[in-house]
Design an enzyme around this catalytic site. Structure first.
Site, PDB file in Angstrom:
ATOM      1  N   ASN A   9     -69.038 -62.509  -8.749  1.00 12.17           N
ATOM      2  CA  ASN A   9     -70.326 -61.831  -8.900  1.00 12.17           C
ATOM      3  C   ASN A   9     -71.373 -62.936  -8.922  1.00 12.17           C
ATOM      4  O   ASN A   9     -71.521 -63.628  -9.921  1.00 12.17           O
ATOM      5  CB  ASN A   9     -70.340 -61.031 -10.212  1.00 12.17           C
ATOM      6  CG  ASN A   9     -71.722 -60.453 -10.508  1.00 12.17           C
ATOM      7  OD1 ASN A   9     -72.611 -60.472  -9.662  1.00 12.17           O
ATOM      8  ND2 ASN A   9     -71.900 -59.953 -11.729  1.00 12.17           N
ATOM      9  N   LYS A  11     -74.518 -62.708  -8.922  1.00 14.70           N
ATOM     10  CA  LYS A  11     -75.738 -62.347  -9.661  1.00 14.70           C
ATOM     11  C   LYS A  11     -76.973 -62.745  -8.837  1.00 14.70           C
ATOM     12  O   LYS A  11     -76.935 -62.629  -7.616  1.00 14.70           O
ATOM     13  CB  LYS A  11     -75.716 -62.977 -11.059  1.00 14.70           C
ATOM     14  CG  LYS A  11     -74.391 -62.677 -11.786  1.00 14.70           C
ATOM     15  CD  LYS A  11     -74.381 -63.032 -13.237  1.00 14.70           C
ATOM     16  CE  LYS A  11     -73.036 -62.652 -13.849  1.00 14.70           C
ATOM     17  NZ  LYS A  11     -72.969 -62.888 -15.277  1.00 14.70           N
ATOM     18  N   HIS A  94     -72.954 -53.249 -14.420  1.00 15.44           N
ATOM     19  CA  HIS A  94     -72.810 -54.551 -15.068  1.00 15.44           C
ATOM     20  C   HIS A  94     -73.666 -54.586 -16.332  1.00 15.44           C
ATOM     21  O   HIS A  94     -74.744 -53.986 -16.375  1.00 15.44           O
ATOM     22  CB  HIS A  94     -73.227 -55.667 -14.101  1.00 15.44           C
ATOM     23  CG  HIS A  94     -72.857 -57.019 -14.603  1.00 15.44           C
ATOM     24  ND1 HIS A  94     -73.613 -57.687 -15.525  1.00 15.44           N
ATOM     25  CD2 HIS A  94     -71.773 -57.797 -14.359  1.00 15.44           C
ATOM     26  CE1 HIS A  94     -73.017 -58.847 -15.815  1.00 15.44           C
ATOM     27  NE2 HIS A  94     -71.895 -58.935 -15.120  1.00 15.44           N
ATOM     28  N   GLU A 166     -65.684 -56.425 -19.340  1.00 17.21           N
ATOM     29  CA  GLU A 166     -66.441 -57.640 -19.598  1.00 17.21           C
ATOM     30  C   GLU A 166     -67.064 -57.570 -20.991  1.00 17.21           C
ATOM     31  O   GLU A 166     -68.127 -56.947 -21.168  1.00 17.21           O
ATOM     32  CB  GLU A 166     -67.557 -57.808 -18.560  1.00 17.21           C
ATOM     33  CG  GLU A 166     -67.049 -57.931 -17.140  1.00 17.21           C
ATOM     34  CD  GLU A 166     -68.042 -58.667 -16.249  1.00 17.21           C
ATOM     35  OE1 GLU A 166     -67.603 -59.568 -15.543  1.00 17.21           O
ATOM     36  OE2 GLU A 166     -69.244 -58.338 -16.274  1.00 17.21           O
ATOM     37  N   GLY A 172     -71.093 -65.698 -19.595  1.00 19.03           N
ATOM     38  CA  GLY A 172     -71.971 -66.862 -19.457  1.00 19.03           C
ATOM     39  C   GLY A 172     -72.095 -67.693 -20.717  1.00 19.03           C
ATOM     40  O   GLY A 172     -72.954 -68.560 -20.813  1.00 19.03           O
ATOM     41  N   SER A 212     -66.641 -65.702 -18.687  1.00 15.21           N
ATOM     42  CA  SER A 212     -66.268 -67.115 -18.767  1.00 15.21           C
ATOM     43  C   SER A 212     -64.850 -67.395 -18.272  1.00 15.21           C
ATOM     44  O   SER A 212     -64.142 -68.209 -18.847  1.00 15.21           O
ATOM     45  CB  SER A 212     -66.456 -67.637 -20.201  1.00 15.21           C
ATOM     46  OG  SER A 212     -67.812 -67.513 -20.592  1.00 15.21           O
TER      47      SER A 212
HETATM   48  P1  13P Z   1     -69.422 -65.513 -16.333  1.00 13.79           P
HETATM   49  O1  13P Z   1     -68.147 -65.729 -15.564  1.00 13.79           O
HETATM   50  O2  13P Z   1     -70.529 -66.436 -15.907  1.00 13.79           O
HETATM   51  O3  13P Z   1     -69.193 -65.491 -17.809  1.00 13.79           O
HETATM   52  O4  13P Z   1     -69.950 -64.057 -15.927  1.00 13.79           O
HETATM   53  C1  13P Z   1     -69.075 -63.000 -15.965  1.00 13.79           C
HETATM   54  C2  13P Z   1     -69.719 -61.844 -15.320  1.00 13.79           C
HETATM   55  O5  13P Z   1     -70.696 -61.327 -15.803  1.00 13.79           O
HETATM   56  C3  13P Z   1     -69.162 -61.361 -14.059  1.00 13.79           C
HETATM   57  O6  13P Z   1     -69.694 -60.151 -13.705  1.00 13.79           O
END
Ligand code: 13P
Length: 251
Positions: A9, A11, A94, A166, A172, A212
């Site tokens: 993803n 983003k 999300h 998630e 993150g 993460s």
């Molecule tokens: P991270 O892998 O940066 O923690 O993000 C996870 C996420 O939100 C995937 O959609």
């Protein structure tokens, strides 16, 4: 057996030029990998990424889709627009959409239904915040997200659905749920699906972990019985890191 699915993803990252560079670096690194590999990229990158992944096993995904067919919905992107480009998967619900853009279980439900109706495969995100977790509300929150977010889905719909668990506090932050914890919570989500849609559906449903995930913890997470893949944020922005997760078996 459920086929593992590792999805990136991106983003709000990567210009077209950066996107093509990343894909070109990634392609040889995942050429022999076993899991299904998907990159969910910003709308502006879709066309270029579709061309860059041609001939590879990487599949194309978007990061959201409108619930309506077309019309006066400024800023939204329709399923037909995505399908014409060759998009196969679409992330829906999300936590960042829920947190910053007012998405609710109802809008998630409407977007997912539209995706299913049009033949896109939704990757539907669920997960609890830190406060909810600390108040011991994880199960309650997940139950609501499943019951309301998946309202009126049929058993057949689940053949094209992926769920991403998630935990918001792990996104993150560098904090990962322990593999056991993620496995247990994903097991709970599977049990909810079983209760409503039956054991065949629950058994076949792929549920990813996200938060993460990186090359160093992917193997341990993927070894868990209930975890069928990963939805990767930060680590999907670097070809070697993403490939390191896709190829977790070699770690
Ligand atoms: P991270 O892998 O940066 O923690 O993000 C996870 C996420 O939100 C995937 O959609």
């Amino acid at each position: 057996m459920r086929k593992p699915i590792i999805a990136g993803n991106w983003k709000m990252n990567k210009t077209v030029k950066e996107a093509v560079e990343l894909i070109n670096e990634l392609k040889p690194l995942v050429a022999k990998s076993k899991p299904e590999v998907v990159v969910c990229v910003p709308y502006t990158d879709l066309w270029a990424v579709k061309e860059a992944i041609a001939g590879s096993k990487i599949k194309l995904g978007a990061e959201n889709v409108a619930w309506a067919d077309n019309g006066a919905f400024t800023g939204e992107i329709s399923a037909d627009m995505l399908l014409e480009i060759g998009v196969e998967y679409v992330i829906i619900g999300h936590s960042e959409r829920r947190q910053y853009f007012g998405e609710t279980d109802q809008s998630v439900n409407a977007r997912a239904k539209q995706a299913l109706k049009k033949g896109l495969k939704p990757i539907i995100c669920v997960g609890e915040t830190l406060t909810e977790r600390e108040k011991n509300k994880t199960k309650k929150v997940l139950k609501k997200q499943v019951v309301e977010g998946f309202k009126d889905f049929t058993a057949e719909d689940f053949a094209n659905i992926v769920i991403a668990y998630e935990p918001v506090w792990a996104i993150g932050t560098g904090k990962t749920a322990t593999a056991e914890d993620a496995n247990k919570t994903i097991g709970y989500i599977r049990s909810l699906v079983k209760k409503i849609w039956g054991s065949e559906v629950a058994k076949a449903l792929r549920i990813q972990y996200g938060g993460s995930m990186k090359p160093t913890n992917a193997k341990e997470l993927m070894a868990m019985r209930n975890i069928d893949g990963g939805l990767i944020g930060g680590a999907a922005l670097k070809a070697t890191d993403f490939a390191g997760i896709v190829n977790y078996k070699n770690n």
